[in-house]
Design an enzyme around this catalytic site. Sequence first.
Site, PDB file in Angstrom:
ATOM      1  N   TYR A  81       0.859  -1.187   0.000  1.00 35.21           N
ATOM      2  CA  TYR A  81       0.000   0.000   0.000  1.00 35.21           C
ATOM      3  C   TYR A  81       0.888   1.228   0.000  1.00 35.21           C
ATOM      4  O   TYR A  81       1.819   1.306   0.792  1.00 35.21           O
ATOM      5  CB  TYR A  81      -0.900   0.017   1.238  1.00 35.21           C
ATOM      6  CG  TYR A  81      -2.345   0.060   0.846  1.00 35.21           C
ATOM      7  CD1 TYR A  81      -2.820   1.129   0.089  1.00 35.21           C
ATOM      8  CD2 TYR A  81      -3.231  -0.964   1.169  1.00 35.21           C
ATOM      9  CE1 TYR A  81      -4.141   1.163  -0.329  1.00 35.21           C
ATOM     10  CE2 TYR A  81      -4.551  -0.931   0.763  1.00 35.21           C
ATOM     11  CZ  TYR A  81      -5.001   0.136   0.011  1.00 35.21           C
ATOM     12  OH  TYR A  81      -6.292   0.167  -0.405  1.00 35.21           O
ATOM     13  N   GLU A 120      -0.331   4.855  -0.550  1.00 34.78           N
ATOM     14  CA  GLU A 120      -1.063   6.115  -0.778  1.00 34.78           C
ATOM     15  C   GLU A 120      -0.107   7.284  -0.604  1.00 34.78           C
ATOM     16  O   GLU A 120       0.703   7.313   0.328  1.00 34.78           O
ATOM     17  CB  GLU A 120      -2.217   6.230   0.216  1.00 34.78           C
ATOM     18  CG  GLU A 120      -3.397   5.340  -0.159  1.00 34.78           C
ATOM     19  CD  GLU A 120      -4.508   5.394   0.875  1.00 34.78           C
ATOM     20  OE1 GLU A 120      -4.235   5.790   2.014  1.00 34.78           O
ATOM     21  OE2 GLU A 120      -5.641   5.028   0.523  1.00 34.78           O
ATOM     22  N   ASP A 125      -4.786  14.131 -25.485  1.00 40.58           N
ATOM     23  CA  ASP A 125      -4.874  12.729 -25.082  1.00 40.58           C
ATOM     24  C   ASP A 125      -4.158  11.911 -26.159  1.00 40.58           C
ATOM     25  O   ASP A 125      -4.695  11.689 -27.239  1.00 40.58           O
ATOM     26  CB  ASP A 125      -6.342  12.331 -24.965  1.00 40.58           C
ATOM     27  CG  ASP A 125      -6.524  10.890 -24.529  1.00 40.58           C
ATOM     28  OD1 ASP A 125      -5.542  10.119 -24.597  1.00 40.58           O
ATOM     29  OD2 ASP A 125      -7.653  10.527 -24.146  1.00 40.58           O
ATOM     30  N   THR A 143      -2.568   6.386 -22.249  1.00 41.06           N
ATOM     31  CA  THR A 143      -2.541   5.033 -21.712  1.00 41.06           C
ATOM     32  C   THR A 143      -1.116   4.539 -21.926  1.00 41.06           C
ATOM     33  O   THR A 143      -0.359   5.126 -22.700  1.00 41.06           O
ATOM     34  CB  THR A 143      -3.496   4.089 -22.466  1.00 41.06           C
ATOM     35  OG1 THR A 143      -3.121   4.102 -23.845  1.00 41.06           O
ATOM     36  CG2 THR A 143      -4.942   4.531 -22.345  1.00 41.06           C
ATOM     37  N   LYS A 162      -1.180   0.963 -25.389  1.00 37.88           N
ATOM     38  CA  LYS A 162      -1.536   0.938 -26.818  1.00 37.88           C
ATOM     39  C   LYS A 162      -0.242   0.894 -27.637  1.00 37.88           C
ATOM     40  O   LYS A 162       0.515  -0.041 -27.469  1.00 37.88           O
ATOM     41  CB  LYS A 162      -2.477   2.088 -27.120  1.00 37.88           C
ATOM     42  CG  LYS A 162      -3.812   1.879 -26.374  1.00 37.88           C
ATOM     43  CD  LYS A 162      -4.828   2.957 -26.582  1.00 37.88           C
ATOM     44  CE  LYS A 162      -6.065   2.650 -25.745  1.00 37.88           C
ATOM     45  NZ  LYS A 162      -7.026   3.760 -25.734  1.00 37.88           N
ATOM     46  N   ARG A 208      -1.438  -2.339 -18.912  1.00 35.41           N
ATOM     47  CA  ARG A 208      -2.694  -1.595 -18.972  1.00 35.41           C
ATOM     48  C   ARG A 208      -2.680  -0.530 -17.871  1.00 35.41           C
ATOM     49  O   ARG A 208      -2.614  -0.860 -16.688  1.00 35.41           O
ATOM     50  CB  ARG A 208      -3.822  -2.598 -18.720  1.00 35.41           C
ATOM     51  CG  ARG A 208      -5.186  -2.235 -19.182  1.00 35.41           C
ATOM     52  CD  ARG A 208      -5.960  -3.487 -19.545  1.00 35.41           C
ATOM     53  NE  ARG A 208      -5.528  -3.914 -20.860  1.00 35.41           N
ATOM     54  CZ  ARG A 208      -5.928  -3.341 -22.005  1.00 35.41           C
ATOM     55  NH1 ARG A 208      -6.801  -2.361 -21.990  1.00 35.41           N
ATOM     56  NH2 ARG A 208      -5.475  -3.777 -23.156  1.00 35.41           N
TER      57      ARG A 208
HETATM   58  C1  LIG Z   1      -8.006   4.065 -25.043  1.00 39.35           C
HETATM   59  C2  LIG Z   1      -8.193   5.513 -24.811  1.00 39.35           C
HETATM   60  C3  LIG Z   1      -8.331   6.055 -23.519  1.00 39.35           C
HETATM   61  C4  LIG Z   1      -8.430   5.314 -22.232  1.00 39.35           C
HETATM   62  O1  LIG Z   1      -8.680   4.045 -22.149  1.00 39.35           O
HETATM   63  P1  LIG Z   1      -8.811   3.182 -20.826  1.00 39.35           P
HETATM   64  O2  LIG Z   1      -9.531   2.014 -21.344  1.00 39.35           O
HETATM   65  O3  LIG Z   1      -9.600   3.985 -19.822  1.00 39.35           O
HETATM   66  O4  LIG Z   1      -7.434   2.900 -20.350  1.00 39.35           O
HETATM   67  C5  LIG Z   1      -8.388   7.416 -23.404  1.00 39.35           C
HETATM   68  N1  LIG Z   1      -8.325   8.199 -24.473  1.00 39.35           N
HETATM   69  C6  LIG Z   1      -8.192   7.728 -25.715  1.00 39.35           C
HETATM   70  C7  LIG Z   1      -8.103   8.681 -26.859  1.00 39.35           C
HETATM   71  C8  LIG Z   1      -8.132   6.365 -25.932  1.00 39.35           C
HETATM   72  O5  LIG Z   1      -8.037   5.899 -27.172  1.00 39.35           O
END
Ligand SMILES: *Cc1c(COP(=O)(O)O)cnc(C)c1O
Length: 559
Positions: A199, A201, A345, A371, A374, A380
């Site tokens: 843990y 935090e 993002d 993320t 990807k 993840r």
């Molecule tokens: C995949 C994605 C996310 C977030 O995905 P999670 O499944 O919550 O990890 C956020 N923004 C974009 C543009 C994405 O393609």
Amino acid sequence: MKIIIGSDHCGIELKQGVVAELSKEFQIKDVGTNSLAGCDYPDYALAVAESVALGESDAGVLICKTGIGMSMTANRFQNVRAALCATVEDAVLTRQHNAANVLCISSQNVSFDYALEMIRAFMATPVDMDERHVRRRWKLERAGRLSDVSGLMKDDPEVYAAIKAQTVQEDTEINLIASENTSSRACREAAGSVLMNKYAEGYPGKRWYSGCLPVDAAEELACKRACELFGADHANVQPHCGSAANMAVYFATIKPGDTILSMSLDQGGHLSHGSPVNFSGKYYNIVPYTVNKDTEMLDYDELEKQALEVKPAILLTGASAYPRKIDFKRVREICDKVGCIMMVDMAHIAGLIAGGAHESPVPYADFVTTTTHKTLGGPRGGMVLCKEKWAKALDSAVFPGMQGGPLENIIAAKAVVFREWMMPEKKGYAQQVVKNCAVLCKTVQDRGYRIVSGGTDNHLFLVDVKSSKGITGKEAAAALDAAGIVVNKNTIPYDTESPFKTSGIRIGTASVTTRGMKEPEMLKIGTWIADVLDDITNTVVQERVKEEAAKLVAGFPVP
Ligand SMILES: *Cc1c(COP(=O)(O)O)cnc(C)c1O
């Protein structure tokens, strides 16, 4: 050449003789034992195996009464291949074929002179790089990639079965899901590690629990490497996923009811950019922007006009299904004119940015969310990068604002992946992802399929199967699935079908590129996709493609 040598009390006499004799020819490190008192052979096998696994020594030698316990212990280490040999021929063959790097000798069965002969032969023999031996060694090392989880086989057979099924699927199918990639074993080892027991935090040095030094070290590494990799002022690596990373930015900067200008889900945006079914759409005033109807690309002049009208608190760019480059410099200009926060993002394109195949938003944006699973190819999870002035607000928004204890095992895996991206081996990967995508896209396009926006600049493209063949994305994805090619249905801009059926499919090349595929393989896969989609009812074609696909992927092992 460096040899590391160890023995237990039964092997000490032979070991001491070997060290005395071979020190003239090799650089020898002796890890013990150094007394005739009874000792535990695994302790010495472990010391030798660790050194060989780390690459500190060219080879190891282990001696005990039979040599068996020593070899068993050493072989528990990844990248250690310990061979118990009785003859010089054994030593030569195991070196050539198995790339053995630890020679185990029985002090009971082998004479001093013969032991010297075996060690000399072992050290002098090069590893055979013939294709069949390389293939077999890969199989040996990974045990069908199930060596990672072999303990589960007995401890929880049902969960083991699920993991095995995923392993087989990865091994036999062509994964073209644009939001997925294939993680490294190192990443999975960190993700499955004991760091999950802690843990923590708070933040490194400022935790609410004692005993956080080990996880502090891992989290500090992750933050430091993230900042270095992306050239950011500040990184928060605690968000559990990409949606949580976006939530953290909203919480750090704006109030419920404030306005976010973002790309809507059906145009390629993400749920967490303001979809009405998501928290983002429920708590904030979302104004969507769209792509140009003709070009199906962002029109920055239009975006500027809209932004000046709407006056959002945040202008959010980045998408889940946008196949073109985003001009972040231009977006910054718009944000400056409006006086709003620039948030990008980069979830999908983070790997392309890390590898230099897409312009980075980091110099321009106040916040960059992502993320890590990807194109980046990690565990993840999520992450936020920001300018120094936002660091405090961001960190408070994540903890205690919206999360409790962070997943330190996953954070360690993020650190592992950021380091991988700084390695020379990774150079060219991002460029290859983009090249592969261009070839795959063109192959499908040349067979008469309409590609959204006419092409791609990144790792993904969208095929409008509705206007091309009168089928839905759902039907297309199902037919490809039956042929061993995994894609997902996806809405296309101004889609007339429901999000459950869609007019399009989305195709991405991150995962196949991680497996080592290049342009020739993309030509094949593109042809198969068109073959299947030309007649989605033709199961003969699906069967043929499935067989050929399985044959192809067999040559490109999953890491
Ligand atoms: C995949 C994605 C996310 C977030 O995905 P999670 O499944 O919550 O990890 C956020 N923004 C974009 C543009 C994405 O393609």
